[in-house]
Design a protein around this motif. Structure first.
Motif, PDB file in Angstrom:
ATOM      1  N   MET A 233       0.785  -1.163  -0.134  1.00  0.00           N
ATOM      2  CA  MET A 233      -0.108  -0.084  -0.027  1.00  0.00           C
ATOM      3  C   MET A 233       1.027   1.171   0.066  1.00  0.00           C
ATOM      4  SD  MET A 233      -2.606   1.451   3.009  1.00  0.00           S
ATOM      5  CE  MET A 233      -4.205   0.509   2.222  1.00  0.00           C
ATOM      6  N   LEU A 234       0.634   2.294  -0.856  1.00  0.00           N
ATOM      7  CA  LEU A 234       1.314   3.556  -1.027  1.00  0.00           C
ATOM      8  C   LEU A 234       0.330   4.602  -0.402  1.00  0.00           C
ATOM      9  CD1 LEU A 234       3.583   5.202  -1.845  1.00  0.00           C
ATOM     10  CD2 LEU A 234       2.570   5.336  -3.875  1.00  0.00           C
ATOM     11  N   VAL A 235       0.932   5.284   0.522  1.00  0.00           N
ATOM     12  CA  VAL A 235      -0.034   6.334   1.071  1.00  0.00           C
ATOM     13  C   VAL A 235       1.100   7.817   0.913  1.00  0.00           C
ATOM     14  CG1 VAL A 235      -0.913   7.677   3.030  1.00  0.00           C
ATOM     15  CG2 VAL A 235      -1.016   5.088   2.735  1.00  0.00           C
ATOM     16  N   ASP A 236       0.526   8.584   0.078  1.00  0.00           N
ATOM     17  CA  ASP A 236       1.372   9.827  -0.443  1.00  0.00           C
ATOM     18  C   ASP A 236       0.681  11.002   0.462  1.00  0.00           C
ATOM     19  OD1 ASP A 236       2.137  11.742  -3.518  1.00  0.00           O
ATOM     20  OD2 ASP A 236       3.004  11.512  -1.433  1.00  0.00           O
ATOM     21  N   ALA A 237       1.355  11.410   1.340  1.00  0.00           N
ATOM     22  CA  ALA A 237       0.827  12.546   2.247  1.00  0.00           C
ATOM     23  C   ALA A 237       1.275  13.677   2.137  1.00  0.00           C
ATOM     24  CB  ALA A 237       0.971  11.878   3.782  1.00  0.00           C
ATOM     25  N   ASP A 238       0.564  14.821   2.076  1.00  0.00           N
ATOM     26  CA  ASP A 238       1.048  16.001   2.042  1.00  0.00           C
ATOM     27  C   ASP A 238       1.388  16.802   3.483  1.00  0.00           C
ATOM     28  OD1 ASP A 238       1.994  18.721   0.880  1.00  0.00           O
ATOM     29  OD2 ASP A 238      -0.133  19.484   0.918  1.00  0.00           O
ATOM     30  N   LEU A 239       2.633  16.093   3.959  1.00  0.00           N
ATOM     31  CA  LEU A 239       2.793  16.533   5.495  1.00  0.00           C
ATOM     32  C   LEU A 239       4.413  16.918   5.475  1.00  0.00           C
ATOM     33  CD1 LEU A 239       1.094  13.499   7.107  1.00  0.00           C
ATOM     34  CD2 LEU A 239       0.291  16.046   7.334  1.00  0.00           C
ATOM     35  N   GLY A 240       4.889  17.187   6.628  1.00  0.00           N
ATOM     36  CA  GLY A 240       6.217  17.564   6.639  1.00  0.00           C
ATOM     37  C   GLY A 240       7.179  16.546   6.899  1.00  0.00           C
ATOM     38  N   TRP A 241       7.641  16.259   8.148  1.00  0.00           N
ATOM     39  CA  TRP A 241       8.855  15.055   8.443  1.00  0.00           C
ATOM     40  C   TRP A 241       8.616  14.869   9.784  1.00  0.00           C
ATOM     41  CZ3 TRP A 241       8.178  20.430   9.205  1.00  0.00           C
ATOM     42  CH2 TRP A 241       8.536  20.988  10.075  1.00  0.00           C
ATOM     43  N   TRP A 242       8.921  13.621   9.981  1.00  0.00           N
ATOM     44  CA  TRP A 242       9.068  12.834  11.344  1.00  0.00           C
ATOM     45  C   TRP A 242      10.013  13.409  12.384  1.00  0.00           C
ATOM     46  CZ3 TRP A 242       4.734  10.059  11.898  1.00  0.00           C
ATOM     47  CH2 TRP A 242       4.198   9.570  10.885  1.00  0.00           C
ATOM     48  N   LYS A 243       9.545  13.987  13.233  1.00  0.00           N
ATOM     49  CA  LYS A 243      10.502  14.666  14.152  1.00  0.00           C
ATOM     50  C   LYS A 243      11.600  13.274  14.730  1.00  0.00           C
ATOM     51  CE  LYS A 243      11.378  17.692  18.001  1.00  0.00           C
ATOM     52  NZ  LYS A 243      10.832  18.931  18.590  1.00  0.00           N
TER      53      LYS A 243
END
Length: 83
Positions: free
Chosen positions: A1-11
């Motif tokens: 499964m590929l999820v492409d998310a418009d999010l930043g980064w994992w801290k």
């Protein structure tokens, strides 16, 4: 499964590991079947554990809990196919 998310980064790597663990369990997937890609936007919420010293941290905590649950709504029929 590929999820492409418009999010930043994992801290931290631990934050992603916990998120991934919840999603894999919910969808009954192996880690080799799941890719979570980020676009690295600065307009999205931070992907981090809530920090009570930051304003809005209580909202982030609820958002992080809910984020792992929403992927199940988009489960494609082709997920049973090994890629």
């Amino acid at each position: 499964m590929l999820v492409d998310a418009d999010l930043g980064w994992w801290k931290t790597p631990n934050t992603f590991a916990e998120f991934q663990r919840r999603v894999l369990a919910e969808l009954s997937l192996d880690s080799a079947q799941f890719i979570f890609a980020l676009s690295h936007t600065h307009a999205g919420p931070p992907l981090m554990q809530p920090d009570d010293s930051l304003p809005g941290s209580e909202l982030l905590q609820e958002w992080m809990k809910a984020a792992g649950r929403h992927h199940g709504r988009y489960r494609p029929q082709g997920i049973a196919n090994d890629v």
